[in-house]
Design a protein around this motif. Structure first.
Motif, short mmCIF file in Angstrom:
data_model
loop_
_atom_site.label_atom_id
_atom_site.label_comp_id
_atom_site.label_asym_id
_atom_site.label_seq_id
_atom_site.Cartn_x
_atom_site.Cartn_y
_atom_site.Cartn_z
N GLY A 202 32.38 3.55 -15.68
CA GLY A 202 31.55 4.29 -16.33
C GLY A 202 32.29 5.41 -16.79
N TYR A 203 31.36 6.20 -17.30
CA TYR A 203 31.88 7.72 -17.84
C TYR A 203 31.65 8.79 -16.57
N LEU B 34 29.60 -1.06 -15.40
CA LEU B 34 29.01 0.04 -14.67
C LEU B 34 28.54 1.22 -15.74
N SER B 35 27.16 1.79 -16.14
CA SER B 35 26.81 2.54 -16.88
C SER B 35 27.39 2.56 -18.16
N MET B 36 28.28 3.34 -18.57
CA MET B 36 29.04 3.40 -19.96
C MET B 36 29.53 1.90 -20.10
N TYR C 120 27.16 -0.47 -21.18
CA TYR C 120 26.92 -0.34 -22.69
C TYR C 120 27.92 -1.16 -23.54
N ARG D 178 24.18 15.60 -24.40
CA ARG D 178 25.32 15.39 -24.67
C ARG D 178 26.07 16.28 -25.53
N MET E 99 28.68 7.48 -26.91
CA MET E 99 27.19 7.13 -26.30
C MET E 99 26.15 7.60 -27.25
N LEU F 76 19.91 8.50 -12.81
CA LEU F 76 20.29 8.29 -14.36
C LEU F 76 19.45 6.92 -14.92
N HIS G 234 23.88 6.42 -8.51
CA HIS G 234 24.27 5.71 -9.48
C HIS G 234 25.64 4.95 -9.73
C1 MLT Z 1 27.99 6.46 -16.62
O1 MLT Z 1 28.11 6.64 -15.42
O2 MLT Z 1 28.68 5.84 -17.36
C2 MLT Z 1 27.15 7.66 -17.45
O3 MLT Z 1 26.20 8.17 -16.67
C3 MLT Z 1 26.56 7.11 -18.65
C4 MLT Z 1 25.71 7.79 -19.46
O4 MLT Z 1 26.03 9.41 -19.40
O5 MLT Z 1 24.76 7.51 -20.30
#
Ligand code: MLT
Length: 269
Positions: A30-31, A98-100, A103, A137, A192, A219, A245
């Protein structure tokens, strides 16, 4: 033993961190993190049934920032496709994002579904950002430039892990955030903000899918993960007790147990 390899993608090189044996499983962080969030998973007994490959997305960990102002999820997906094409003997991988990273995994599922043997979506969502989320963001981008990465780490930590998260995972997390190039942080945030809604990809998924969420994820909360799982034909949902998270970092044993149940041993069909 974890070995590190460089994989050329179309305009740069990614570092990936490999261990284990058998079919490829790609772990996407993730980010604002890197492959180190998966260290406990890499060291788990999953390496007896999969070649685990923790990717450093461009600009993260050992992969250099390639000059992109925006890390679009489709760009990450192209990079992941190149990793799978390079490393998978059978041209497919179990993709765990995971998360990002989720995506990016969903962008890959939309673009190149044949590359996925299965999909694990961890503490993530298919929806685009709300207008308020995008504004948040943009504000973070300004603050990071003005106040540096320490500001980001302090602001994010309470959202990333549960209140009772032990010191070691917290320290690992801070180390990752504080080591991230500012250019990468800005490009991730821009990517994002720009990402489209990928809900339509969920109904089209034909590979086995698992959705994992931490019980205390602030989140991407459990209710949202349930909706995500309900939208994917045949998907399972796993809730990790006590985690926030970052379930693989906070509760690695419970996370690995879910993956062990989901990923069949190699050769078992
Ligand atoms: C992550 O964990 O990658 C971030 O929380 C993703 C996000 O900010 O949407």
């Amino acid at each position: 033993m974890i070995t590190t390899r460089s994989v050329p993608v179309h305009d740069t090189t990614l570092q990936v961190h490999l261990c284990g044996t058998g079919p490829l499983a790609v772990l996407v962080h993730g980010y604002p993190l890197d492959h180190r969030m998966w260290l406990d998973v890499l060291h788990s007994d999953l390496q007896q049934r999969r070649t685990l490959c923790a990717v450093d997305l461009r600009g993260h960990g050992g992969s250099p920032w390639a000059g992109d102002a925006t890390h679009g999820m489709d760009l990450f997906a192209e990079d992941l496709a190149a990793v799978i094409r390079t490393l998978a003997d059978d041209g497919r991988a179990d993709v765990v994002g995971l998360s990002m990273g989720g995506y990016a995994a969903l962008a890959l599922a939309g673009r190149a579904p044949a590359l996925l043997r299965s999909l694990v979506l961890v503490d993530t969502r298919a929806a685009a950002d709300s207008e308020a989320g995008k504004e948040g963001r943009r504000t973070a981008m300004q603050h990071v430039v003005q106040h540096g990465r320490r500001w980001l780490a302090e602001q994010m930590l309470p959202k990333l892990v549960a209140a009772d998260c032990p010191p070691l995972p917290r320290a690992r997390l801070l180390t990752m955030i504080e080591g991230m190039p500012v250019e990468t942080i800005l490009a991730d945030l821009a990517g994002m903000i720009a990402r489209p809604d990928r809900t339509s990809v969920l109904q089209e998924l034909r590979c086995p899918a698992l959705v994992v969420v931490g019980e205390h994820d602030l989140l991407t909360p459990v209710a949202e993960a349930k909706q995500l799982a309900d939208a994917i034909p045949g998907a399972r949902l796993g809730v990790v007790p006590g985690a926030g998270h970052l379930t693989p970092l906070e509760r690695p044993q419970e996370f690995v147990a879910l993956l062990r149940d989901f990923l069949p041993p190699a050769g078992s069909g």
